[in-house]
Design a protein around this motif. Sequence first.
Motif, PDB file in Angstrom:
ATOM      1  N   ALA A 262       0.854  -1.185   0.000  1.00 44.09           N
ATOM      2  CA  ALA A 262       0.000   0.000   0.000  1.00 44.09           C
ATOM      3  C   ALA A 262       0.892   1.239   0.000  1.00 44.09           C
ATOM      4  O   ALA A 262       1.981   1.209   0.548  1.00 44.09           O
TER       5      ALA A 262
ATOM      6  N   GLY B 177       1.726   5.779   4.357  1.00 44.63           N
ATOM      7  CA  GLY B 177       0.727   6.550   5.072  1.00 44.63           C
ATOM      8  C   GLY B 177      -0.613   5.854   5.196  1.00 44.63           C
ATOM      9  O   GLY B 177      -1.562   6.441   5.678  1.00 44.63           O
ATOM     10  N   ALA B 178      -0.689   4.602   4.754  1.00 42.78           N
ATOM     11  CA  ALA B 178      -1.933   3.864   4.981  1.00 42.78           C
ATOM     12  C   ALA B 178      -2.158   3.789   6.477  1.00 42.78           C
ATOM     13  O   ALA B 178      -1.217   3.729   7.250  1.00 42.78           O
ATOM     14  N   MET B 179      -3.441   3.755   6.862  1.00 46.21           N
ATOM     15  CA  MET B 179      -3.730   4.126   8.226  1.00 46.21           C
ATOM     16  C   MET B 179      -3.282   3.159   9.288  1.00 46.21           C
ATOM     17  O   MET B 179      -2.744   3.519  10.292  1.00 46.21           O
ATOM     18  N   ASN B 180      -3.503   1.881   9.080  1.00 45.74           N
ATOM     19  CA  ASN B 180      -3.504   1.013  10.240  1.00 45.74           C
ATOM     20  C   ASN B 180      -3.441  -0.396   9.682  1.00 45.74           C
ATOM     21  O   ASN B 180      -3.919  -0.673   8.598  1.00 45.74           O
ATOM     22  N   GLY B 181      -2.759  -1.267  10.374  1.00 40.53           N
ATOM     23  CA  GLY B 181      -2.692  -2.652   9.925  1.00 40.53           C
ATOM     24  C   GLY B 181      -1.751  -2.841   8.775  1.00 40.53           C
ATOM     25  O   GLY B 181      -1.835  -3.805   8.043  1.00 40.53           O
ATOM     26  N   SER B 182      -0.818  -1.932   8.591  1.00 37.44           N
ATOM     27  CA  SER B 182       0.066  -2.062   7.453  1.00 37.44           C
ATOM     28  C   SER B 182       1.460  -2.403   7.928  1.00 37.44           C
ATOM     29  O   SER B 182       1.767  -2.319   9.104  1.00 37.44           O
ATOM     30  N   ALA B 183       2.283  -2.799   6.987  1.00 40.79           N
ATOM     31  CA  ALA B 183       3.665  -3.095   7.323  1.00 40.79           C
ATOM     32  C   ALA B 183       4.314  -1.816   7.828  1.00 40.79           C
ATOM     33  O   ALA B 183       4.255  -0.797   7.162  1.00 40.79           O
ATOM     34  N   LYS B 184       4.867  -1.878   9.014  1.00 36.29           N
ATOM     35  CA  LYS B 184       5.460  -0.660   9.579  1.00 36.29           C
ATOM     36  C   LYS B 184       6.967  -0.829   9.639  1.00 36.29           C
ATOM     37  O   LYS B 184       7.441  -1.911   9.891  1.00 36.29           O
TER      38      LYS B 184
END
Lengths: 655, 543
Positions: B533, B536-543
Amino acid sequence: MTTLPLSLPTAVAAADAAVAPAQGMAGVAWLLVALPLAGAALLLLVRRPLERVGPIIATVLSWGSFVVGAILLVEMIGRSPEARAQHLTLFSWLPVGTFSLDAGMLIDQLSVTFVLLITFVGSLIHVYSLGYMAHDPDRRKFFAFLNLFVAAMLLLVTADSYLLLYVGWEGVGLASYLLIGFWNWNPPYASAANKAFIANRIGDFGLGLAIMAMFATFGTVTITGVDRAAQAAGDQAGTMLTVIGFLLLLGACGKSAQFPLQSWLGDAMAGPTPVSALIHAATMVTAGVYLVVRAHPVYDHAPVAALAVTIVGAITLTMGAIIGCAKDDIKKALAASTMSQIGYMMLAAGLGPVGYAFAIFHLVTHGFFKAGMFLGAGSVMHGMGDRVDMRTFGGLSGKMKITWATFLCGWLAIIGFPFLSGFFSKDKIIEAAFVGEGWRPWVFGLTTMLVAGLTAFYMSRLFFMTFHGKRRWLEDDHPHESPASMTVPMIILAVGSVALGGVLQAGGFLDWLAPVTGGHAGAAHHEPVLPIPVITGGTLLLVALGVGLAWARYWRADVPVTAPAGSWLTRAAARDFYQDDVNHGLLVVPGNALVEAATLADDSGVDQGTDGVGRAVLGASTRLARLQNGFVRSYALTMLLGVVLVLAAVWMVQS
Amino acid sequence: MSPIVLMSTPMTSVSALAPASPVVTAAGTSASAFPWLTLIGAIPLLGALLLFALPGRAQVGRALALGFSLLAFVVSVVAATRFDPGSTAQFQLGERLEWIPQFGVSYSLGVDGMGIAMIVMSTIIVPVCVLAGWHDVPEGGRRRNVYFAWMLLLEAMIIGVFASTDVFLFYVFFEAMLVPVYFLIGSYGGPQRHAAATKFLLVSLAGGLVMLAAVIGVYVLGPGGPDGFLVERLTGLSFDPLVERLLFVGFFLAFAIKAPMWPVHTWLPQAASQATPATSTLLVGILDKVGTFGMIRFCLQMFPEASRWATPVVIVLALVSIVFGAAVAIGQDDMLRLIAYTSISHFGFIVLGIFAFTHVAGAGSVLYMVNHGFSTAAMFLMAGMLAQRRGSVRISDYGGWQRVTPVLAGCFLVTGLATLSLPGMGSFVSEFLVMLGTFQRYPWAAAVSSLGIILAAIYILLWYQRVMTGPKPEGLERVPDLTGREKWVMAPLIAAFLVLGFYPAPVLDVINPSVSSTLQHAGVTEPRPTNPAPAGAMNGSAK
């Protein structure tokens, strides 16, 4: 949560762009779920003291959620269209390294639409149930389950990630299971509950895998994240998007009783009638449509999967309508009609940007008129000793005037009588189905148009067989009108059946949804292959034909109390096109074979094998034990021997 | 031999207090100022000895057992608060004493996130089992005291297993815990208890024997010296590939038997159907976790090459366990055997997650070990409550019980929903994480394992239908609903389902570092999303 950049990479994405942090009522939007959930917990845990007041508490809490939803709507209308979507982060749910998911809510036009539908119809049905279930000894439990359902359904439509949506998704499945099996001392009802849950689990298998595929492909499972990733990746991720699209469709088929997972819905009518109205007509079964529309960025880049959605919708809407013509059980006829109408919504959702908003539009109006008719059916059953066989009804219009009048509104709405709710919403779908190139508009357009005629036939058949023609009652039948707690909700839903379509149409509902459903504005560029007046006129003609035929056969002519044998088509339709036999052959028989084979293999093969090894060891150790006099010592010796042997082996390998 | 070892430890280790503040040693264990782990194990050990010594007429036996197990629980919770998830040390709350320096054996304890989670899970389940087994020995007297004594002794051994950071010490506890289980099954079980106990013992010993060889092999081939058995000194070694594989198989076989994986699972259904429900709970809920615990602690960390080499075979075996276990469960009429087979299916998920070599799947597996402990405990104990009322464990002897015992039916349903991994229950979180992480590397394996969720719905709901629904049975009007004691048995378990379903974050925070460290030792890199994604995708993303 992080604020999103205002400018987005692609123009298509602009529709989903603005998701602002929650303010105002949206900041406490968790109350939507918390109120009915608290009601369910309270009613299940505090038992005896709440036997009487529990149902009232549950009803009040459900209305409480409606008030929260209504305030959300008012606040949302007050903002500019592109600033309406809001996001609320609740708590850190699954912090797992590369996958860190917060529980959060996405409050946008689509979710608020559903929130209002669920809480308004749901609360009315709570009120109706106060009367309908007044004499049931387990009514406290019934209201607890109803509240649980409302909470789970609201979680489903407000979740900000597909995984949290999945929690609501299975939560409504649980509530549905509990309520279908509410009278489960009747063995077929218990089986019906199991069937619903297991068929849904087959669908959930698809939804679960879709979520996994989203994470593996995009590294995120949030709704906005997947939207943006799908739009950014576009056709580069075409194969995975198609796979995800098909898996989501499988999930939608399970929950929305679409072909080939439709078989549970008819049996689900075992539940109390308010349940059929709320869960198996107005709200839960439409969750599949919600899912497809929610995930539309996936389908936008997966045309094959979108076509599959349309085909599934077309098959189901036809199948449901034919089954509806052959059922004498009033609830099962309505269930077949629900299947068919959701087929219309699915078909619209599969058409792409031209259809998303129409799918939701029809979903909302259908929620009103179908719930109203189910409540009407419940009222009829209430007056006729809980019977459902329409062949023993007839001429009830005189005895149950309010029920008759409200049912009349629902009937006219569903057949698409001009300027009633169904006319606006279904007609739009038929028009949209005629849009496109090649064979598709002709196949889908003509299917939806012909089935509109069929719908008019089977719904008129149901209406006339129940309320008109000769009275075919049993001897001790004393039909009577239901109490106000039941009729008032029916009247309110009837008003909705008449007016909601026109009000929403005039109020710009489709434009209101446009920021979420994306391309509605583009619909102007797509002209149907037939002129719109021809489509509308043709549809009305077919509807009139259907009503006329039903009038001749089920009002003017005598309806035999025992069903005639009928043609092969009627017989097949009455048996739901042998769906249970097909499932039996395709799933149950191989499943049983697997269970038997596995059990046999375990008892004879595997177990004998380890037993054989066991006996060999036992034999050896008994011999050792004889030498060493005592089990512990023989064990010690065995250990020693083994150690020496393995060390020798290791030493040999090393050198 | 091990009871002697443990008996001497409380005194000696207290006298050999480590420095006052936690110190990160070079070996990666931060020592504890207070021997928390020894204390957690010593409490049930002391209780067991006391119960063995009690005269037969003493009625306080079971109350004492409950008291000691609750005390162990309290101490384990206090110890858990001393555990720092942010620490860089591999093991915390470390303790170390020389035992047999000539052979490199030491009394070394310490826990990582997985270890402390397993210990707290165990100390929660043991008092629940004591309470559930309150009437298991109706004749009372010494025989009853000894029953609870074996339970407490088993708890002590299990805590030793989870806390050992010395491979040999681990092995000693690993084998020693067979003794209390042997007596719990063989003396207190059903009609075929002797056969079941013997089979359990023999199969376990066979696995243990192979493992012993591997344990010694590791020492011989490792760095040696007075602490040559320490886990942290044995990780990161490079063996000859063939030797490494042999050693891996030696450990893995023992753990697979314990786990139990198909096809070395057959001791479990027999043992579970003959043991008392409380014993089965301890056996499947806690003791079997040692198998998967061992796979993570030893197989993956000490033999990373061999683990990757074995992965295809292990994944296939795990998938067979999932589908096969669930399919056989559907066909069972004996409730206890049914539960045993569901566990075989669930252990398949745990092993699958371990060998998927992704962080998400690994964390899912460890969390699953905790959740499965609670859900299986609840299943066995519910079956026990039914059997006590009806005198039968055959499903076909039931029907319509929801009308007779509504609260029992409700608890049974909640437990069943936890077993079929309904979202909102802890088991869902762990099962889904396993599948999610597995999909990253092996999509087809994840898809096959997903069949398990359909089969689980079938075996649970058919069971519920056959026992609870249908017309009200005749002649059972006087069967009581759940008693107060039984409600106290179920309440903590149901609370655990829900808390771990909606708010597993605190447990995951504790588990995560140990999963990262294991994967680091195993030398794998996380799979990346193919089309990530945008930033800056909100949440539940690879950090």
